[in-house]
Design a protein around this motif. Structure first.
Motif, PDB file in Angstrom:
ATOM      1  N   GLU A 124      -9.077   9.570   9.152  1.00 60.09           N
ATOM      2  CA  GLU A 124      -9.309   8.117   9.220  1.00 60.09           C
ATOM      3  C   GLU A 124      -7.985   7.358   9.109  1.00 60.09           C
ATOM      4  OE1 GLU A 124     -12.228   7.017   6.378  1.00 60.09           O
ATOM      5  OE2 GLU A 124     -13.879   7.683   7.660  1.00 60.09           O
ATOM      6  N   HIS A 125      -7.939   6.241   9.815  1.00 60.35           N
ATOM      7  CA  HIS A 125      -6.704   5.474   9.967  1.00 60.35           C
ATOM      8  C   HIS A 125      -6.077   5.101   8.604  1.00 60.35           C
ATOM      9  CE1 HIS A 125      -4.268   2.647  12.494  1.00 60.35           C
ATOM     10  NE2 HIS A 125      -4.143   2.038  11.340  1.00 60.35           N
ATOM     11  N   HIS A 126      -6.861   4.518   7.723  1.00 59.15           N
ATOM     12  CA  HIS A 126      -6.278   4.092   6.442  1.00 59.15           C
ATOM     13  C   HIS A 126      -6.000   5.270   5.523  1.00 59.15           C
ATOM     14  CE1 HIS A 126      -6.003  -0.373   6.439  1.00 59.15           C
ATOM     15  NE2 HIS A 126      -6.650  -0.155   7.564  1.00 59.15           N
ATOM     16  N   ALA A 128      -4.849   8.065   6.698  1.00 59.07           N
ATOM     17  CA  ALA A 128      -3.553   8.537   7.220  1.00 59.07           C
ATOM     18  C   ALA A 128      -2.412   7.658   6.673  1.00 59.07           C
ATOM     19  CB  ALA A 128      -3.555   8.514   8.748  1.00 59.07           C
ATOM     20  N   HIS A 129      -2.634   6.337   6.644  1.00 65.85           N
ATOM     21  CA  HIS A 129      -1.613   5.451   6.050  1.00 65.85           C
ATOM     22  C   HIS A 129      -1.372   5.830   4.581  1.00 65.85           C
ATOM     23  CE1 HIS A 129      -0.687   2.588   9.136  1.00 65.85           C
ATOM     24  NE2 HIS A 129      -1.864   2.018   9.194  1.00 65.85           N
ATOM     25  N   ALA A 130      -2.479   5.969   3.840  1.00 67.53           N
ATOM     26  CA  ALA A 130      -2.371   6.251   2.402  1.00 67.53           C
ATOM     27  C   ALA A 130      -1.636   7.576   2.161  1.00 67.53           C
ATOM     28  CB  ALA A 130      -3.766   6.301   1.777  1.00 67.53           C
ATOM     29  N   VAL A 147      -2.724  -1.904   3.799  1.00 64.80           N
ATOM     30  CA  VAL A 147      -3.109  -3.199   4.381  1.00 64.80           C
ATOM     31  C   VAL A 147      -2.530  -3.275   5.802  1.00 64.80           C
ATOM     32  CG1 VAL A 147      -3.128  -5.698   4.064  1.00 64.80           C
ATOM     33  CG2 VAL A 147      -2.858  -4.233   2.065  1.00 64.80           C
ATOM     34  N   ASP A 148      -3.406  -3.514   6.789  1.00 65.89           N
ATOM     35  CA  ASP A 148      -2.905  -3.673   8.163  1.00 65.89           C
ATOM     36  C   ASP A 148      -3.801  -4.637   8.928  1.00 65.89           C
ATOM     37  OD1 ASP A 148      -5.164  -2.198   8.805  1.00 65.89           O
ATOM     38  OD2 ASP A 148      -4.098  -0.524   9.708  1.00 65.89           O
ATOM     39  N   GLY A 149      -3.725  -4.615  10.271  1.00 63.47           N
ATOM     40  CA  GLY A 149      -4.632  -5.431  11.084  1.00 63.47           C
ATOM     41  C   GLY A 149      -6.031  -4.864  11.006  1.00 63.47           C
ATOM     42  N   GLY A 348       4.048   1.275   9.332  1.00 63.56           N
ATOM     43  CA  GLY A 348       3.054   0.829  10.321  1.00 63.56           C
ATOM     44  C   GLY A 348       2.360   2.004  10.982  1.00 63.56           C
ATOM     45  N   ASP A 349       1.795   1.769  12.176  1.00 64.06           N
ATOM     46  CA  ASP A 349       0.920   2.783  12.767  1.00 64.06           C
ATOM     47  C   ASP A 349       1.628   4.055  13.209  1.00 64.06           C
ATOM     48  OD1 ASP A 349      -1.268   1.394  12.187  1.00 64.06           O
ATOM     49  OD2 ASP A 349      -1.783   0.796  14.229  1.00 64.06           O
ATOM     50  N   SER A 350       2.917   3.987  13.533  1.00 65.21           N
ATOM     51  CA  SER A 350       3.601   5.237  13.873  1.00 65.21           C
ATOM     52  C   SER A 350       3.535   6.200  12.692  1.00 65.21           C
ATOM     53  CB  SER A 350       5.056   4.967  14.261  1.00 65.21           C
ATOM     54  OG  SER A 350       5.692   4.202  13.260  1.00 65.21           O
TER      55      SER A 350
END
Ligand code: FE2
Length: 584
Positions: A124-126, A128-130, A147-149, A348-350
């Motif tokens: 999941e996107h968040h 992966a960020h975490a 926190v992102d878009g 960010g997303d990269s």
């Protein structure tokens, strides 16, 4: 075990390779394709990662994507149906992308790499960020904030992460369309800048204004005590339009959007002179930039403070596009109650490519931690032979020794020349941190104008960042937080106030009393550190102006030929590339 992480199909596609959990290579596709924020399948970045490690696709155990396509498709279809017929253009624009690319990503990856479909996983996107923040950090346990878009549905999450066993529990989330990132991006578009690109420009414009629109902002976005938001959707159209993110109601409240070509003259500080009506119009926009920046800082601080109170954690790992807001990050560090924060350079997303791979290694496969991301130099490097062949016929000079190279570069800087500085592996993340940098003497205010207009061809209000040896940082900045312990300072992700005397000496990198700091330890980049140290010995000021090695609208240079091309078409005076020096 080789795990490849990939992010793509939104913006800033990237690839990352982990070997037994250790980061080996990481790069954004844009550096190779030369398309800024290139969102496409990162074929060239993958090729670089595999070649760097000397492995073939068949040596990959897993390939991990940074988000899950099906929940994202669900959001796309839900919005289309809920807002039909207003959403017809969103559907037309989006459906092509879904049909051509996103739906078939697993097959595409398997086919491109010639591997079994079962090896392709999704995180999941968040998450992966975490994971990208926590598993790069030195913390054994930490609070986590993203926190992102928007990812699939989540726009912000918070929770805790631990190392034994490795786990991340994101216990709270805010969901689309309530989004701090999309709110900021809406103002980015309104202020005449490109979304996912111009957010830095809004942040740079903010100090020229006063945050006098906070009550209007509270009207369009209700901020709760825990930092969560409730947007009044009658002001926004991003939920059903890919062309425009705000409605007539929004322009009734905030006025007409800023023309992207409008010359920025406010009558304040160092923006130059112009007619009174132009100054007034720009002041309005600067005040709006100041307002959305202040609102964002307040929201983030509320989120982080709530997270600290509910977890009692001393450490905070922060990721997502909003974690690139270096002004907000310093407020978070100073006031949220944490002792230390960690942000990895590609927040960010990269960076999702990195976190996705780490999540599989540590959480799904249960492997312990043995890696901390101490620096940002994970991209491609080029040998002196490759550099020499790119420079053939240019008259570039091979400098015989390290001492001579540093001495010549210092002499150039002190005489007011602006340097292209190309060394080693390029940086991971959107910041140049000394391997693909433009460097200049920060002791004169004029240098800011010279680099902005003749070299970068960018807006006059945009600030430049200082690089400072780590050993000098605490004396030069007002920081009760012991900056040398704060990783975001290494990655130019904190804006800190200058100590008065130090700040006066470097007007070129002093933005209304603050600087977006890069602190530098010798072991992370010895040649760059040596340059900085010798410049300090020659001038009494161990600070250089550092900005990314590109011109407006282009990605940061990656290869020697990119550097040469940018050198020729810009007003750069000298190029230092590997062991070579090329003048004009
Ligand atoms: Fe994201």
């Amino acid at each position: 075990m080789n795990i490849l992480g990939i992010s793509c199909y939104y913006h800033d596609a990237a690839a990352v390779l982990l070997q037994d959990g250790i980061l080996v290579a990481a790069a954004q596709e844009e550096r190779f394709s030369r398309i800024k924020h290139d969102p496409s399948y990162p074929r060239l970045a993958i090729k670089f990662c595999l070649e760097h490690a000397g492995i073939k696709p068949s040596d990959l155990e897993y390939v991990v994507l940074h988000e899950k396509p099906m929940p994202k498709l669900e959001r796309f279809l839900t919005c289309t149906l809920r807002y039909w017929p207003q959403a017809s253009s969103l559907f037309q624009d989006g459906a092509i992308g879904w049909m051509k690319q996103k739906l078939w990503i697993r097959s595409r990856v398997a086919e491109e790499l010639g591997i079994d479909r079962g090896k392709v996983l999704f995180v999941e996107h968040h998450m992966a960020h975490a994971a990208s923040a926590f598993f790069c950090s030195p913390f054994s346990e930490s609070a986590v904030l993203t926190v992102d878009g928007v990812g699939e549905w989540a726009t912000a999450t918070m929770g805790v992460a631990t190392s034994s066993p490795c786990s991340i529990n994101l216990s709270h989330e805010m969901r689309f369309p309530d989004s701090l990132g999309l709110l900021y991006s809406t103002f980015t578009a309104f202020l005449g800048f490109e979304v996912n690109e111009g957010e830095y420009k809004v942040m740079g414009m903010a100090p020229y204004g006063e945050p006098r629109f906070l009550s209007e902002l509270n009207q369009v976005a209700h901020l709760n005590e825990d930092g969560s938001l409730r947007l009044d959707l009658s002001y926004f159209s991003f939920q059903y339009s890919s062309q425009r993110s705000f409605t007539k109601r929004f322009t009734d409240l905030f006025g007409q959007p800023r023309d992207s070509d409008l010359e920025f003259v406010t009558g304040r500080f160092d923006t130059g002179d112009g007619p009174e009506d132009l100054k007034q119009r720009n002041q309005h926009y600067a005040d709006l930039a100041a307002s959305i920046q202040k609102f964002t800082e307040d929201a983030l601080l509320k989120m982080a403070t709530h997270l600290q109170h509910t977890t009692g954690a001393r450490n905070c790992c922060f990721a997502g596009g909003v974690a690139l807001n270096s002004v907000a990050n310093s407020k978070l560090l100073r006031s949220a109650g944490f002792d230390r924060i960690y942000i990895q350079p590609a927040a960010g997303d990269s960076g999702g490519a990195l976190g996705a791979a780490q999540y599989v290694w540590h959480v799904l496969l249960g492997n312990p931690r043995s890696f901390v991301l101490e620096h940002a130099f994970w991209g491609q490097s080029y040998s002196n032979e490759e550099i020499s062949s790119a420079l053939a016929g240019t008259g570039a000079e091979l400098i015989a020794t390290e001492d001579e190279l540093i001495e010549r570069a210092v002499r150039d800087l002190v005489s007011g020349k602006v340097l292209g500085w190309f060394q080693g592996r390029f940086e991971w993340g959107p910041r140049s941190l000394g391997n693909r940098s433009i460097l200049a003497d920060p002791r004169s205010i004029e240098m800011k104008g010279i680099v902005n207009s003749k070299i970068k061809f960018r807006e006059p209000f945009r600030p430049f960042a200082p690089v400072v040896p780590e050993e000098c940082v605490d004396a030069m900045f007002v920081s009760p937080e012991n900056l040398t312990e704060q990783y975001p300072a290494r990655f130019m992700l904190l804006v800190m106030p200058w100590e008065d005397e130090a700040g006066k000496k470097v007007p070129g990198v002093n933005h209304q009393g603050t600087g977006r700091l890069q602190s530098l330890r010798r072991e992370w980049n010895p040649r760059y550190h040596s340059l900085l140290k010798h410049f300090g010995e020659a001038t009494g000021v161990p600070v250089l102006m550092n900005t990314s090695f590109n011109v407006r609208g282009e990605p940061i240079v990656a290869s020697p030929s990119d550097a040469l091309c940018t050198f020729r078409k810009s007003g750069l005076d000298v190029l230092y590339i590997g062991d070579y020096r090329l003048g004009k």
